[in-house]
Write a protein that holds these residues in place. Structure first.
Motif, PDB file in Angstrom:
ATOM      1  N   LYS A   6       0.820  -1.054   0.155  1.00  0.00           N
ATOM      2  CA  LYS A   6      -0.182  -0.077   0.098  1.00  0.00           C
ATOM      3  C   LYS A   6       1.161   1.239   0.020  1.00  0.00           C
ATOM      4  CE  LYS A   6      -2.115   3.569   2.362  1.00  0.00           C
ATOM      5  NZ  LYS A   6      -1.610   4.389   3.362  1.00  0.00           N
ATOM      6  N   GLY A   8       0.939   5.241   0.676  1.00  0.00           N
ATOM      7  CA  GLY A   8       0.109   6.534   0.970  1.00  0.00           C
ATOM      8  C   GLY A   8       0.164   7.634   0.171  1.00  0.00           C
ATOM      9  N   GLY A   9      -0.589   8.695   0.372  1.00  0.00           N
ATOM     10  CA  GLY A   9      -0.635   9.687  -0.212  1.00  0.00           C
ATOM     11  C   GLY A   9       0.533  10.769  -0.785  1.00  0.00           C
ATOM     12  N   SER A  10       1.546  10.670   0.405  1.00  0.00           N
ATOM     13  CA  SER A  10       2.452  11.143   0.301  1.00  0.00           C
ATOM     14  C   SER A  10       3.540  10.480  -0.776  1.00  0.00           C
ATOM     15  CB  SER A  10       3.444  11.718   1.423  1.00  0.00           C
ATOM     16  OG  SER A  10       3.433  10.345   2.278  1.00  0.00           O
ATOM     17  N   THR A 206       5.320   4.563   3.352  1.00  0.00           N
ATOM     18  CA  THR A 206       4.648   5.795   3.876  1.00  0.00           C
ATOM     19  C   THR A 206       6.032   6.883   3.544  1.00  0.00           C
ATOM     20  OG1 THR A 206       3.892   7.277   5.695  1.00  0.00           O
ATOM     21  CG2 THR A 206       5.015   5.518   6.099  1.00  0.00           C
ATOM     22  N   ASP A 207       5.929   8.116   4.364  1.00  0.00           N
ATOM     23  CA  ASP A 207       6.906   9.002   4.125  1.00  0.00           C
ATOM     24  C   ASP A 207       8.056   9.220   5.516  1.00  0.00           C
ATOM     25  OD1 ASP A 207       5.266  10.048   5.766  1.00  0.00           O
ATOM     26  OD2 ASP A 207       5.171  12.022   4.970  1.00  0.00           O
ATOM     27  N   VAL A 208       7.763   8.032   6.197  1.00  0.00           N
ATOM     28  CA  VAL A 208       8.867   8.071   7.531  1.00  0.00           C
ATOM     29  C   VAL A 208       9.435   6.623   7.472  1.00  0.00           C
ATOM     30  CG1 VAL A 208       7.968   9.712   8.934  1.00  0.00           C
ATOM     31  CG2 VAL A 208       6.866   7.606   8.950  1.00  0.00           C
ATOM     32  N   GLY A 210       9.417   4.224   8.962  1.00  0.00           N
ATOM     33  CA  GLY A 210       8.865   3.185  10.203  1.00  0.00           C
ATOM     34  C   GLY A 210       8.034   3.823  11.217  1.00  0.00           C
ATOM     35  N   PHE A 211       7.623   2.941  12.265  1.00  0.00           N
ATOM     36  CA  PHE A 211       6.891   3.627  13.117  1.00  0.00           C
ATOM     37  C   PHE A 211       7.871   4.158  14.242  1.00  0.00           C
ATOM     38  CE2 PHE A 211       3.343   3.933  16.200  1.00  0.00           C
ATOM     39  CZ  PHE A 211       2.293   3.715  15.316  1.00  0.00           C
ATOM     40  N   LEU A 212       7.760   5.558  14.447  1.00  0.00           N
ATOM     41  CA  LEU A 212       8.728   6.048  15.510  1.00  0.00           C
ATOM     42  C   LEU A 212       8.272   6.106  16.846  1.00  0.00           C
ATOM     43  CD1 LEU A 212       9.060   8.823  12.716  1.00  0.00           C
ATOM     44  CD2 LEU A 212      10.590   6.931  12.977  1.00  0.00           C
ATOM     45  N   ASP A 215       5.788  11.078  17.888  1.00  0.00           N
ATOM     46  CA  ASP A 215       5.281  11.604  16.562  1.00  0.00           C
ATOM     47  C   ASP A 215       6.537  12.714  16.231  1.00  0.00           C
ATOM     48  OD1 ASP A 215       4.242  13.547  14.596  1.00  0.00           O
ATOM     49  OD2 ASP A 215       2.055  13.361  15.788  1.00  0.00           O
ATOM     50  N   PRO A 216       7.019  12.599  15.033  1.00  0.00           N
ATOM     51  CA  PRO A 216       8.046  13.402  14.621  1.00  0.00           C
ATOM     52  C   PRO A 216       7.644  14.885  14.390  1.00  0.00           C
ATOM     53  CG  PRO A 216       7.231  12.212  12.771  1.00  0.00           C
ATOM     54  CD  PRO A 216       6.352  11.670  13.891  1.00  0.00           C
ATOM     55  N   ARG A 217       6.427  15.213  14.436  1.00  0.00           N
ATOM     56  CA  ARG A 217       6.161  16.557  14.618  1.00  0.00           C
ATOM     57  C   ARG A 217       6.296  17.394  15.943  1.00  0.00           C
ATOM     58  NH1 ARG A 217       0.473  14.956  11.387  1.00  0.00           N
ATOM     59  NH2 ARG A 217       1.002  13.180  13.082  1.00  0.00           N
ATOM     60  N   ALA A 241      -1.183   8.030  17.090  1.00  0.00           N
ATOM     61  CA  ALA A 241      -0.040   7.740  16.372  1.00  0.00           C
ATOM     62  C   ALA A 241      -0.668   7.296  14.751  1.00  0.00           C
ATOM     63  CB  ALA A 241       0.882   6.752  16.936  1.00  0.00           C
ATOM     64  N   THR A 242      -0.731   8.285  14.140  1.00  0.00           N
ATOM     65  CA  THR A 242      -1.653   8.177  12.762  1.00  0.00           C
ATOM     66  C   THR A 242      -1.086   7.334  11.614  1.00  0.00           C
ATOM     67  OG1 THR A 242      -1.153  10.056  11.996  1.00  0.00           O
ATOM     68  CG2 THR A 242      -2.987  10.261  13.555  1.00  0.00           C
ATOM     69  N   VAL A 243       0.159   6.827  11.638  1.00  0.00           N
ATOM     70  CA  VAL A 243       0.976   6.243  10.768  1.00  0.00           C
ATOM     71  C   VAL A 243       0.006   5.138  10.264  1.00  0.00           C
ATOM     72  CG1 VAL A 243       2.357   4.871  12.085  1.00  0.00           C
ATOM     73  CG2 VAL A 243       3.068   5.493   9.788  1.00  0.00           C
TER      74      VAL A 243
HETATM   75  N1  LIG Z   1       4.682   7.470  15.922  1.00  0.00           N
HETATM   76  C1  LIG Z   1       4.816   7.787  14.817  1.00  0.00           C
HETATM   77  N2  LIG Z   1       5.612   7.349  13.815  1.00  0.00           N
HETATM   78  C2  LIG Z   1       5.697   7.593  12.672  1.00  0.00           C
HETATM   79  N3  LIG Z   1       4.898   8.520  12.033  1.00  0.00           N
HETATM   80  C3  LIG Z   1       3.973   9.101  12.895  1.00  0.00           C
HETATM   81  C4  LIG Z   1       3.997   8.954  14.099  1.00  0.00           C
HETATM   82  N4  LIG Z   1       2.917   9.714  14.911  1.00  0.00           N
HETATM   83  C5  LIG Z   1       2.636  10.363  13.688  1.00  0.00           C
HETATM   84  N5  LIG Z   1       3.337  10.367  12.706  1.00  0.00           N
HETATM   85  C6  LIG Z   1       2.782  11.095  11.291  1.00  0.00           C
HETATM   86  O1  LIG Z   1       2.201   9.838  10.298  1.00  0.00           O
HETATM   87  C7  LIG Z   1       2.685  10.345   9.022  1.00  0.00           C
HETATM   88  C8  LIG Z   1       2.343   9.137   8.339  1.00  0.00           C
HETATM   89  O2  LIG Z   1       0.934   8.873   8.062  1.00  0.00           O
HETATM   90  P1  LIG Z   1       0.188   9.317   6.737  1.00  0.00           P
HETATM   91  O3  LIG Z   1       0.307  10.881   6.735  1.00  0.00           O
HETATM   92  O4  LIG Z   1      -1.194   8.742   7.023  1.00  0.00           O
HETATM   93  O5  LIG Z   1       0.916   8.730   5.686  1.00  0.00           O
HETATM   94  P2  LIG Z   1       0.633   8.058   4.330  1.00  0.00           P
HETATM   95  O6  LIG Z   1       0.178   9.507   3.660  1.00  0.00           O
HETATM   96  O7  LIG Z   1       1.643   7.540   3.616  1.00  0.00           O
HETATM   97  O8  LIG Z   1      -0.682   7.567   4.429  1.00  0.00           O
HETATM   98  C9  LIG Z   1       4.202  10.911   9.065  1.00  0.00           C
HETATM   99  O9  LIG Z   1       4.502  11.475   8.116  1.00  0.00           O
HETATM  100  C10 LIG Z   1       4.203  11.507  10.582  1.00  0.00           C
HETATM  101  O10 LIG Z   1       4.041  12.944  10.707  1.00  0.00           O
END
Ligand SMILES: Nc1ncnc2c1ncn2[C@@H]1O[C@H](COP(=O)(O)OP(=O)(O)O)[C@@H](O)[C@H]1O
Ligand SMILES: N[C@@H](CC(=O)OP(=O)(O)O)C(=O)O
Length: 439
Positions: A6, A8-10, A206-208, A210-212, A215-217, A241-243
């Motif tokens: 899958k 993601g949008g990014s 996705t754009d990170v 892995g699961f961090l 939250d990187p923000r 944690a919306t990843v």
């Molecule tokens: N614990 C976490 N680990 C990784 N990403 C996280 C976490 N918490 C929030 N995020 C955010 O989730 C984003 C990825 O999810 P999302 O925007 O739904 O991606 P996609 O567009 O690939 O589906 C990351 O860019 C990050 O800003």
């Protein structure tokens, strides 16, 4: 055994991102089933196609002009097509969508077109078969997923298909109307497809990397979680944690299919593996931290409440009668506190208070708003003494006042309530004490 991937949008926001996804898919033959999201943000000031489609539809419904927003959408798709040098034309589809807008086909139909159009481009680019999600993902008349029908239709449809693109986020209801999952729902489509084809791995790109841990923000460059269990992930996803969409866990978990979160921009990184169970020790005492803002608390005080049989039940019944969900319920000897979602509670607040007065005649009731809840999650916490002590020390050092603490009986998580304005500082302080002091 096939893999489901899958994006993601990014990961599909531009032609350049499509090319990265294409390289990843082509680099392994087992990556046979592709679930694309709609084009996301190209930079932090950009708009997601899904949001633009909602906006267009809202305007169309009110009879307002939406030509500018529509142009934004069509030109983004055209840029991707041109950038990939495809001969594909989406003109017919664009026209059909506008017609459907005029006929008031609904917001869910409108939003779903983001994934539908991206799916057509992806299928043409990869030369994979296009499978419309409306033909294989089914909801009941109340908008709930019909898991059995979906699984059997997906199995039937994909059984003799070589390689396929199935757009994420939507399906159809019993009347054939397009229905969507909640936001971020393409993750669920991927999980459903993985289950149906008995995939040996569900890759979520996705754009990170892995699961961090946080939250990187909020925390700069947080450490990556190498392996996480479904239970830990569920706690973290639920708490913001919306990843990965929280409902994406159930279909694959039942089948024992691991999920691998990967970074489209850094495919060489191993990402995070999400598994049922693992013998691997976590890198840190805690696996992750997540949190949500927007809670309110109702504290009910009554001397000797602990001796009054049925006290808690009567209080909870008032919340139930007013249709208010309860998030947490820490209690003392003469007090009990109920945490609720502030936006849901506000309109019912006075009714609930009056109901509690009638039901249990408390000494007094105290309300507090603008609270945040933070979950500190980790399978390693059970074996380690002093975890809550470290959390408190870190928070007090950062000058954060703790409003509530609640440790789950599984010892997998500790929930902490703080004021909203302390939220970011609290997460950073907890991260520092467990990760930075251990590195
Ligand atoms: N614990 C976490 N680990 C990784 N990403 C996280 C976490 N918490 C929030 N995020 C955010 O989730 C984003 C990825 O999810 P999302 O925007 O739904 O991606 P996609 O567009 O690939 O589906 C990351 O860019 C990050 O800003
Ligand atoms: N496009 C939908 C569904 C989705 O899953 O998107 P993403 O994979 O970019 O989170 C949304 O924005 O909600």
């Amino acid at each position: 055994m096939p893999k489901v991937v899958k994006f993601g949008g990014s990961s599909l926001a531009s032609a350049a991102q499509f090319q990265k996804a294409g390289e990843i898919i082509r680099s392994e033959k087992s990556r046979k089933y592709v679930i694309p999201s709609a084009p996301g943000k190209r930079n932090s000031r950009d708009t997601k196609i899904t949001d633009m489609l909602y906006l267009c539809y809202d305007k169309a419904e009110k009879g307002l002009d939406y030509s500018e927003e529509w142009k934004f959408i069509t030109s983004r798709y055209q840029e991707i097509i041109d950038g990939l040098s495809l001969t594909l034309s989406l003109e017919k589809e664009f026209e059909q969508i506008r017609e459907q807008f005029e006929q008031k086909a609904g917001r869910q139909y409108a939003a779903s077109r983001g994934e539908y159009l991206n799916g057509l481009i992806m299928a043409a680019y990869l030369e994979f078969e296009f499978v419309d999600a409306a033909d294989v993902i089914f909801f009941d008349k109340d908008g709930r997923l019909n898991t059995e029908k979906t699984n059997s239709m997906l199995q039937q449809r994909l059984e003799n298909t070589g390689c396929a693109v199935i757009p994420g986020f939507y399906g159809s209801d019993p009347d054939g109307n397009v229905t969507t999952f909640s936001r971020g729902g393409s993750d669920i489509t991927g999980s459903l497809v993985a289950k149906a084809v008995h995939a040996d791995l569900y890759e979520n790109w996705t754009d990170v990397s892995g699961f961090l841990v946080a939250d990187p923000r909020i925390v700069k460059d947080p450490a990556v979680i190498e392996t996480i269990t479904y239970r830990e992930l569920r706690e973290l996803s639920y708490m913001g944690a919306t990843v990965l969409h929280e409902d994406a866990i159930f279909p694959v978990r039942k089948e024992g299919i691991p999920i691998n979160i990967r970074n489209t921009n850094r495919p060489e990184d191993p990402g995070t593996l999400i598994v049922e169970d693992t013998c691997r020790h976590p890198r840190f005492t805690i696996t992750g931290i997540a949190g949500k803002k927007g809670f309110a608390s109702v504290t009910i005080d009554k001397a000797m409440m602990n001796t009054e049989v049925g006290f808690c039940r009567k209080v909870l019944q008032v919340f139930e009668e007013n249709n208010v969900c309860i998030e947490h319920m820490p209690s003392g000897i003469d007090t009990m506190t109920v945490f609720v979602h502030q936006d849901e509670f506000e309109s019912k607040e006075q009714k609930v208070l009056a109901g509690i007065h009638r039901a249990v005649s408390p000494d007094f009731i105290e309300l507090e708003s603008d609270l945040a809840l933070i979950a500190v999650v980790g399978r390693g916490m059970r074996q380690t003494r002093g975890t809550s002590g470290r959390i408190f020390a870190a928070l007090s050092h950062a000058n954060v006042n703790v409003k509530m603490i609640d440790q789950g009986s599984s010892e997998l998580n500790i929930i902490i309530g703080v004021r909203c304005h302390d939220f970011e500082q609290a997460i950073t302080a907890i991260y520092d004490i467990f990760v930075n002091t251990q590195l």
